[in-house]
Write an enzyme that holds these catalytic residues in place. Sequence first.
Site, PDB file in Angstrom:
ATOM      1  N   GLY A 204       0.789  -1.229   0.000  1.00 30.07           N
ATOM      2  CA  GLY A 204       0.000   0.000   0.000  1.00 30.07           C
ATOM      3  C   GLY A 204       0.821   1.279   0.000  1.00 30.07           C
ATOM      4  O   GLY A 204       1.946   1.343  -0.519  1.00 30.07           O
ATOM      5  N   SER A 205       0.255   2.304   0.664  1.00 29.00           N
ATOM      6  CA  SER A 205       0.741   3.681   0.507  1.00 29.00           C
ATOM      7  C   SER A 205       2.119   3.956   1.082  1.00 29.00           C
ATOM      8  O   SER A 205       2.651   5.040   0.885  1.00 29.00           O
ATOM      9  CB  SER A 205      -0.265   4.642   1.158  1.00 29.00           C
ATOM     10  N   SER A 206       2.719   2.996   1.795  1.00 30.40           N
ATOM     11  CA  SER A 206       4.074   3.208   2.297  1.00 30.40           C
ATOM     12  C   SER A 206       5.049   3.535   1.174  1.00 30.40           C
ATOM     13  O   SER A 206       6.068   4.187   1.390  1.00 30.40           O
ATOM     14  CB  SER A 206       4.564   1.959   3.039  1.00 30.40           C
TER      15      SER A 206
END
Length: 681
Positions: free
Chosen positions: A391-393
């Site tokens: 995801g957004s990491s």
Amino acid sequence: MLKRLKEKSNIEKTRATMNKRISFIFGIIVFIFAIIVLRLGYLQIAQGSHYKQLIKNSENITVNESVPRGRILDRNGKVIVDNASKMSITYTRGKKTSQSEILDTATKLSKLIKMDTDSITDRDKQDFWVQKHPQKSKDMMQHEESLLNDGSITQEQYDETLRNKITKKQLDSLSDDDLQVLAIYREMMAGSTLDPQTIKNEDVSEEEYAAVSQKLSDLPGVNTAMDWDRKYPYGDTLRGILGDVSTSKEGIPKELTDKYLSKGYSRNDRVGKSYLEYQYEDVLRGKKKEMKYTTDKSGEIIDSKVVNPGSRGDDLVLSIDVDLQKKTEEYLEEQIKKLRSEGAKDMDNALMVVQNPNNGDVLAMVGKQIDKDGSLTDFDIGTFTAQYTVGSSVKGGTLLAGYQNDAINVGEEMIDEPLEFSDGLKKHSYFNQDGKVRIDDKEALMHSSNVYMFKTALKIAGSPYTPNMNLPSDISIAGQKLRKGLNQVGLGVKTGIDLPNETSGQIEPLNNNPGNYLDLAIGQYDTYTPLQLSQYVSTIANNGYRIQPHIGLQIHDATNKDSLGPVKHKVKGNVLNRVNNTQDQIDQVQEGFDMAFNEEEGTGYESFNDTTVPSAGKTGTAEVFQDGKPKVNSTYIGYAPIKDPQLAFSIVYTNQPVPEPWLNGGDVGRDVIDYYFKNKK
């Protein structure tokens, strides 16, 4: 007158014949002598070194006596893997020792020790029955013996037929005492000539050891010695990553036979067969004892002398801080219980990596697999062998790729808004699902804006967003550009850690699937390992240098004491590359990470705003499916302190419930930071 001349001529003829015979005989002698001289010269000059080596090999024998391996210690000198000595009974077969002599010794030894007979096979029993009943065996095979003698069958066929003729009743006639002899005989026969073979090294009682020691003079080839086993003072901590060593019975595992035999190992050597024990086998293995045997003309050993006593393996010091490792395990287990109590009943993995972002030292690697009932299984190796959608990491890497390709500028603002495309595809950010919000690149990281990343990816593809636009049909070049930027920070490539079986993640094709290309920009397409996430955030923290992580730190000479010997070699974290970005661009990502943890609107604020030293980082949520049901993976990456970072980490939880409610798992990162800077630094 004529008569005298004739007689003289006969005498001369006789003398001439004699001279010819003498010359011929002399010539033969000279010829034979020349052959002998040439042969001696050939043997001494051309083949001299060869025969010297044969003599050396027959006299100087490297004994396959069990030598303790080197210890494994943490960075502070605490022993993580050590050796525990144990009593052992061995047998060394001579060059001319017959099977009947071995059987006789086995019979005597069976009166002194007790063996486990559970592993004896029917094949063992058949061979042993033949050995005990040679005449009966011969009587059973009269016809086959004639076939063998005239070449109609092979020895292998003869032996197989003989085994098949032995009945179950005959095998069952072997008594318990016979089976004890067989168990010993089988082990004795497994060894090579002049190579000590372990007969028993498990549960040898003091009484057995003493009894055998007293009777050694009546047991040719048998000896008592001390063997060893690996012991683990910290129990299961790091147990998977430490790896395993083969047993004396197992020897070299089948799948590693070619590798180890090519390095001069014997088949029954104990070797590292997984992870650290395997990776650092050349360091940890000891030097085996070398013996010089003197034999008589019959080949019997009449004297032996130790040429080289051998030594245990060198010590390996790890970059791991075992106290931090155990504390991280404790914090992660507490967090798992908390998340399960809040509804994460299907969460099946939780993993964390802690490292020094400046030199690649891995300080802790923790992984737990979670069963439905909440029981935990260690899965430390999952930190580099398992890959997940994170995801957004990854959005810091997406911004750096955008800068690299001149798709966006430092501080550039965009409108975060729902995106609509001509084919009906719709995309939006979680923090802003239906409005229009102007944000810059730092705020995009703070809010974890999907739209900012989608628009950046479209600019990399040369197709800036416009409402209801067609997605580019071929995004193969754009996909390469974006992935190249992600690779530069460590995402989608192996980290290079000094452990086997590292995965690079799952990298799927990108050409005519533009929707997946957009997902790649927010961490929803390719998969990465927790160690890759740790390397990535370390690259951000240290101003753009991707450093090779390592778990080995130093190699020390072995000593006969508990103290470490001199340093032989240091393991360093090599710089693999620097990102193709300016310092201003890296600073911008760092400031965005700062805001994500320390601004109230930041996605990591709840856990990280009050750490002992200021920290920065990024959170991520990836949409996944478990058994066909929607779930999410939650990830956290970060470093501390913000200025001059000394600690970096990554955290991954898999298959948590779809928000809402939002289940915050970042507290374990906060706890590790607090512990490290309060207690360790």
